[in-house]
Enzyme design. Structure first.
Site, PDB file in Angstrom:
ATOM      1  N   HIS A   1      40.639 -27.215 -19.954  1.00  0.00           N
ATOM      2  CA  HIS A   1      40.645 -27.322 -18.483  1.00  0.00           C
ATOM      3  C   HIS A   1      41.761 -27.647 -17.966  1.00  0.00           C
ATOM      4  CE1 HIS A   1      38.931 -26.694 -14.839  1.00  0.00           C
ATOM      5  NE2 HIS A   1      39.269 -27.653 -14.348  1.00  0.00           N
TER       6      HIS A   1
ATOM      7  N   ASP B   1      32.229 -27.531 -17.284  1.00  0.00           N
ATOM      8  CA  ASP B   1      33.018 -28.459 -17.305  1.00  0.00           C
ATOM      9  C   ASP B   1      32.555 -29.909 -17.518  1.00  0.00           C
ATOM     10  OD1 ASP B   1      35.178 -26.363 -17.084  1.00  0.00           O
ATOM     11  OD2 ASP B   1      35.436 -26.640 -15.020  1.00  0.00           O
TER      12      ASP B   1
HETATM   13  C1  GAR Z   1      44.910 -22.330 -18.916  1.00  0.00           C
HETATM   14  O1  GAR Z   1      45.840 -23.125 -17.758  1.00  0.00           O
HETATM   15  C2  GAR Z   1      43.647 -22.842 -19.143  1.00  0.00           C
HETATM   16  O2  GAR Z   1      43.531 -24.414 -19.093  1.00  0.00           O
HETATM   17  C3  GAR Z   1      42.873 -22.384 -18.019  1.00  0.00           C
HETATM   18  O3  GAR Z   1      43.263 -20.916 -17.962  1.00  0.00           O
HETATM   19  C4  GAR Z   1      44.709 -20.709 -18.462  1.00  0.00           C
HETATM   20  C5  GAR Z   1      44.858 -19.613 -19.341  1.00  0.00           C
HETATM   21  O4  GAR Z   1      46.017 -19.557 -19.910  1.00  0.00           O
HETATM   22  N1  GAR Z   1      41.444 -22.154 -18.190  1.00  0.00           N
HETATM   23  C6  GAR Z   1      40.605 -22.642 -17.251  1.00  0.00           C
HETATM   24  O5  GAR Z   1      40.938 -22.550 -15.881  1.00  0.00           O
HETATM   25  C7  GAR Z   1      39.102 -22.701 -17.622  1.00  0.00           C
HETATM   26  N2  GAR Z   1      38.343 -23.300 -16.522  1.00  0.00           N
HETATM   27  P1  GAR Z   1      46.468 -18.954 -21.119  1.00  0.00           P
HETATM   28  O6  GAR Z   1      45.726 -17.436 -21.129  1.00  0.00           O
HETATM   29  O7  GAR Z   1      48.021 -18.683 -20.976  1.00  0.00           O
HETATM   30  O8  GAR Z   1      46.270 -19.703 -22.298  1.00  0.00           O
END
Ligand code: GAR
Length: 207
Positions: free
Chosen positions: A110, A151
């Site tokens: 997260h 979360d």
């Molecule tokens: C990341 O920043 C991750 O932490 C977030 O989505 C993004 C995905 O990036 N996750 C959340 O917000 C979960 N609540 P990515 O597809 O480039 O790894």
């Protein structure tokens, strides 16, 4: 060898960080058995394909209701017989029946320091928008085990990241990824794969 299934919704940079860490031996004893996405167009699926990793699409849009999706998603995941499910930017709520079957065997990344800026409505870029709106000076990322809450599961690791005055949500997101997410998530997988973590009284301990 730990069998890990990775769930993704978008760009897949966290998936890439895991794959790169396996390549250089920073994550050991781990095999990615599949990448599952709710989003057919996810770049993460292309990243999986280019590595010869099985890619699967299971989207709520393809089912009449949430319960039907939850059943299908759970069945698909269980069919892969993973030891660990990794939510690497997966923006769909995990079915409660999957959480029950995989107690302390699902991890999530997260992009904030939980319990700040998390829960319903806090995902992806939105987290960084709210961080900037509030004017906090320090943010970061958290890896945690997934329980039935949003979360709320036991925290495995956290890394603080400085907010700069001229940050946009995009520049802040990038810094949080580079300085926290891409390091924390592979490290947590390596720790789990090598038996270094235990959950005692709802808290994660190193063993
Ligand atoms: C990341 O920043 C991750 O932490 C977030 O989505 C993004 C995905 O990036 N996750 C959340 O917000 C979960 N609540 P990515 O597809 O480039 O790894």
């Amino acid at each position: 060898m730990l069998r890990a299934a990775v769930c993704v919704s978008g760009g897949g940079t966290n998936l890439q960080a895991i794959l790169d860490s396996i390549d250089v031996g920073a994550v050991t004893n781990t095999e990615i058995v599949a990448v599952i996405s709710n989003n057919r167009g996810a770049k993460a699926l292309a990243r999986a394909e280019s590595r010869g990793i099985l890619g699967l699409v299971v989207s709520p849009k393809d089912y009449p209701d949430r319960e039907a999706f939850n059943e299908a998603f759970t069945e698909k995941l269980c069919g892969l017989a993973p030891d660990l499910i990794v939510l690497a930017g997966f923006l769909v709520k995990i079915p409660p029946q999957l959480v029950t079957r995989f107690g302390n065997r699902i991890v999530n990344i997260h992009p904030s320091l939980i319990p700040s800026f998390c829960g319903v409505g806090y995902y992806g870029l939105k987290v960084h928008e709210k961080v900037l709106e509030r004017g906090v000076k320090i943010t970061g990322a958290t890896v945690h085990f997934v329980n039935e809450g949003m979360d709320e599961g036991p925290i495995i690791s956290q890394q603080a990241v400085r907010v700069e005055e001229d940050d946009t949500p995009e520049t802040l997101q990038r810094r949080v990824m580079e300085q926290a997410e891409w390091i924390l998530l592979p490290k947590a997988i390596d720790d789990i794969a090598n038996g270094r973590l235990a959950v005692v009284d709802g808290k994660v301990r190193r063993v």
